[in-house]
Enzyme design. Structure first.
Site, PDB file in Angstrom:
ATOM      1  N   HIS A  41      48.169 -33.407 146.421  1.00  0.00           N
ATOM      2  CA  HIS A  41      49.288 -32.924 147.231  1.00  0.00           C
ATOM      3  C   HIS A  41      50.534 -32.576 146.430  1.00  0.00           C
ATOM      4  O   HIS A  41      51.496 -32.065 146.981  1.00  0.00           O
ATOM      5  CB  HIS A  41      49.614 -33.872 148.389  1.00  0.00           C
ATOM      6  CG  HIS A  41      49.745 -35.320 148.031  1.00  0.00           C
ATOM      7  ND1 HIS A  41      50.935 -35.886 147.716  1.00  0.00           N
ATOM      8  CD2 HIS A  41      48.809 -36.303 147.933  1.00  0.00           C
ATOM      9  CE1 HIS A  41      50.747 -37.179 147.444  1.00  0.00           C
ATOM     10  NE2 HIS A  41      49.464 -37.455 147.561  1.00  0.00           N
TER      11      HIS A  41
ATOM     12  N   HIS B  70      57.743 -35.555 140.370  1.00  0.00           N
ATOM     13  CA  HIS B  70      56.814 -34.611 140.994  1.00  0.00           C
ATOM     14  C   HIS B  70      57.627 -33.570 141.759  1.00  0.00           C
ATOM     15  O   HIS B  70      58.856 -33.667 141.828  1.00  0.00           O
ATOM     16  CB  HIS B  70      55.835 -35.348 141.914  1.00  0.00           C
ATOM     17  CG  HIS B  70      56.524 -36.041 143.030  1.00  0.00           C
ATOM     18  ND1 HIS B  70      56.923 -37.354 142.970  1.00  0.00           N
ATOM     19  CD2 HIS B  70      56.960 -35.592 144.247  1.00  0.00           C
ATOM     20  CE1 HIS B  70      57.548 -37.674 144.079  1.00  0.00           C
ATOM     21  NE2 HIS B  70      57.599 -36.631 144.879  1.00  0.00           N
TER      22      HIS B  70
ATOM     23  N   HIS C 211      57.890 -30.546 145.161  1.00  0.00           N
ATOM     24  CA  HIS C 211      57.495 -30.016 146.471  1.00  0.00           C
ATOM     25  C   HIS C 211      57.933 -28.555 146.469  1.00  0.00           C
ATOM     26  O   HIS C 211      59.047 -28.254 146.033  1.00  0.00           O
ATOM     27  CB  HIS C 211      58.204 -30.774 147.592  1.00  0.00           C
ATOM     28  CG  HIS C 211      57.956 -32.264 147.561  1.00  0.00           C
ATOM     29  ND1 HIS C 211      56.970 -32.871 148.303  1.00  0.00           N
ATOM     30  CD2 HIS C 211      58.549 -33.255 146.849  1.00  0.00           C
ATOM     31  CE1 HIS C 211      56.980 -34.181 148.069  1.00  0.00           C
ATOM     32  NE2 HIS C 211      57.930 -34.441 147.191  1.00  0.00           N
TER      33      HIS C 211
ATOM     34  N   GLU D  20      62.318 -30.307 150.437  1.00  0.00           N
ATOM     35  CA  GLU D  20      62.169 -31.257 151.546  1.00  0.00           C
ATOM     36  C   GLU D  20      63.521 -31.464 152.202  1.00  0.00           C
ATOM     37  O   GLU D  20      63.680 -31.259 153.395  1.00  0.00           O
ATOM     38  CB  GLU D  20      61.596 -32.575 151.011  1.00  0.00           C
ATOM     39  CG  GLU D  20      60.216 -32.376 150.405  1.00  0.00           C
ATOM     40  CD  GLU D  20      59.335 -33.586 150.577  1.00  0.00           C
ATOM     41  OE1 GLU D  20      59.620 -34.628 149.966  1.00  0.00           O
ATOM     42  OE2 GLU D  20      58.358 -33.487 151.347  1.00  0.00           O
TER      43      GLU D  20
ATOM     44  N   HIS E 133      61.458 -34.635 142.496  1.00  0.00           N
ATOM     45  CA  HIS E 133      61.744 -36.042 142.808  1.00  0.00           C
ATOM     46  C   HIS E 133      61.453 -36.924 141.611  1.00  0.00           C
ATOM     47  O   HIS E 133      60.313 -37.027 141.180  1.00  0.00           O
ATOM     48  CB  HIS E 133      60.888 -36.516 143.995  1.00  0.00           C
ATOM     49  CG  HIS E 133      61.316 -35.923 145.290  1.00  0.00           C
ATOM     50  ND1 HIS E 133      60.477 -35.817 146.380  1.00  0.00           N
ATOM     51  CD2 HIS E 133      62.509 -35.404 145.669  1.00  0.00           C
ATOM     52  CE1 HIS E 133      61.155 -35.256 147.383  1.00  0.00           C
ATOM     53  NE2 HIS E 133      62.381 -34.989 146.969  1.00  0.00           N
TER      54      HIS E 133
ATOM     55  N   THR F 151      58.499 -39.522 151.485  1.00  0.00           N
ATOM     56  CA  THR F 151      58.308 -38.340 152.332  1.00  0.00           C
ATOM     57  C   THR F 151      56.839 -38.035 152.557  1.00  0.00           C
ATOM     58  O   THR F 151      56.502 -37.023 153.168  1.00  0.00           O
ATOM     59  CB  THR F 151      58.982 -37.108 151.698  1.00  0.00           C
ATOM     60  OG1 THR F 151      58.310 -36.787 150.471  1.00  0.00           O
ATOM     61  CG2 THR F 151      60.464 -37.350 151.430  1.00  0.00           C
TER      62      THR F 151
HETATM   63  O1  1SD Z   1      55.356 -37.957 147.672  1.00  0.00           O
HETATM   64  C1  1SD Z   1      55.629 -39.007 146.795  1.00  0.00           C
HETATM   65  C2  1SD Z   1      54.352 -39.789 146.552  1.00  0.00           C
HETATM   66  O2  1SD Z   1      53.406 -38.968 145.910  1.00  0.00           O
HETATM   67  C3  1SD Z   1      54.629 -40.946 145.694  1.00  0.00           C
HETATM   68  O3  1SD Z   1      55.030 -40.494 144.429  1.00  0.00           O
HETATM   69  C4  1SD Z   1      55.714 -41.757 146.327  1.00  0.00           C
HETATM   70  C5  1SD Z   1      56.118 -42.916 145.433  1.00  0.00           C
HETATM   71  O4  1SD Z   1      55.079 -43.824 145.324  1.00  0.00           O
HETATM   72  O5  1SD Z   1      56.870 -40.976 146.525  1.00  0.00           O
HETATM   73  C6  1SD Z   1      56.678 -39.908 147.377  1.00  0.00           C
HETATM   74  S1  1SD Z   1      58.246 -39.148 147.568  1.00  0.00           S
HETATM   75  O6  1SD Z   1      58.946 -39.796 148.672  1.00  0.00           O
HETATM   76  O7  1SD Z   1      58.971 -39.238 146.300  1.00  0.00           O
HETATM   77  N1  1SD Z   1      58.062 -37.628 147.948  1.00  0.00           N
HETATM   78 ZN    ZN Z   2      58.517 -36.263 146.629  1.00  0.00          ZN
END
Ligand code: 1SD
Ligand code: ZN
Length: 259
Positions: free
Chosen positions: A65, A94, A96, A106, A119, A201
């Site tokens: 994802h 990572h 989005h 987001e 993020h 998220t």
């Molecule tokens: O979507 C990420 C998820 O992949 C994971 O990294 C999590 C942390 O364990 O964080 C979310 S997010 O809220 O940073 N999008």
């Molecule tokens: Zn994220």
């Protein structure tokens, strides 16, 4: 395991709440940040330790994802101050993004959507591990950075974007050849940011995140965006529009850093 969650269709964001109870909670992320409805706070500036060290190793994984970047570093990058209570240790970053540059972020700011949002995920040092921290209300601090389209490539993203060619399918990972320090993925102005209490998220939407969204964006070229859009997700489809839409603010206050 229940059914896999997705960003479209029957197992998409509108149905996460029935698949994962917490996703229907009152402290969910992301949100639309209304800049006319924020409260100014005067915090000490962020203190970033080891954010200028080049990592000894950087790798990127297609987790089905997103594209998730992890590093090895001589000493762990960590963040304090900026209104955070305690010390938070870097875990991963990572992204989005959208199918085109009219969407992808987001968080939205006064309804404005950016083509991509980065993020940087950190966990509270006193909880020892990310796994422990995701069950604590103050367990995580995520630094959110908007990306905006520029004419030229963002050099810090170039080695990472090259590695994306090697992780087209879910589950694949690759080494990032030349790794920039984490600082290279943050805006130069760290002084102006929004702050609120929210959640992951993605399912299971744990309500454990102290969110920071920087007011200033970093650049990305359309060519670099195309490489992100060429990844495939865990459904075998194009990995695009992997963002959750804004959630209700409910009984929360958004704060802004003052100078
Ligand atoms: O979507 C990420 C998820 O992949 C994971 O990294 C999590 C942390 O364990 O964080 C979310 S997010 O809220 O940073 N999008
Ligand atoms: Zn994220």
């Amino acid at each position: 395991d229940g059914p896999a969650w997705t960003y479209t269709g029957q197992h998409g964001p509108v149905n996460w709440g029935s698949m994962f109870r917490t996703c229907a909670g009152k402290r969910q992320s992301p949100i639309n940040i209304e800049t006319g409805n924020v409260k100014t706070e005067f915090w000490k500036p962020f203190s970033l330790k080891n954010f200028d060290q080049p990592p000894t190793n950087m790798r990127v994984k297609n987790n089905g994802h997103s594209a998730v970047v992890e590093i090895d570093a001589p000493s762990a990058p960590r963040v304090t101050q900026g209104g955070l209570k305690g010390e938070y240790i870097f875990a991963q970053f990572h992204f989005h993004w959208g199918a085109d540059s009219s969407m992808g972020s987001e968080h939205t700011i006064d309804g404005v959507r950016y083509p991509m949002e980065l993020h940087m995920v950190h966990y509270k040092g006193s909880y020892g591990t990310l796994g422990n921290a995701v069950s604590k209300p103050d367990g995580l601090a995520v630094l959110g950075v908007m990306l905006e389209v520029s004419e030229t490539d963002n050099p810090a993203l170039t080695p990472l974007v090259s590695a994306l060619n090697n992780i087209t399918e879910s589950g694949m990972f690759a080494t990032v050849a030349a790794s920039y320090p984490l600082r290279a993925f943050l805006p130069s102005n760290l002084e102006r940011f929004y702050r609120y209490e929210g959640s992951l998220t993605t399912p299971t939407c744990n309500e454990v995140v102290t969110w920071t969204v920087f007011a200033n964006a970093i650049p990305v070229s359309e060519k670099q965006m195309r490489s992100f859009r060429s990844l495939r997700n865990d459904q075998g489809g194009n990995m695009v529009n992997n963002f959750r839409p804004p959630q209700a603010l409910n009984n929360r206050r958004v704060l802004v850093s003052g100078e």
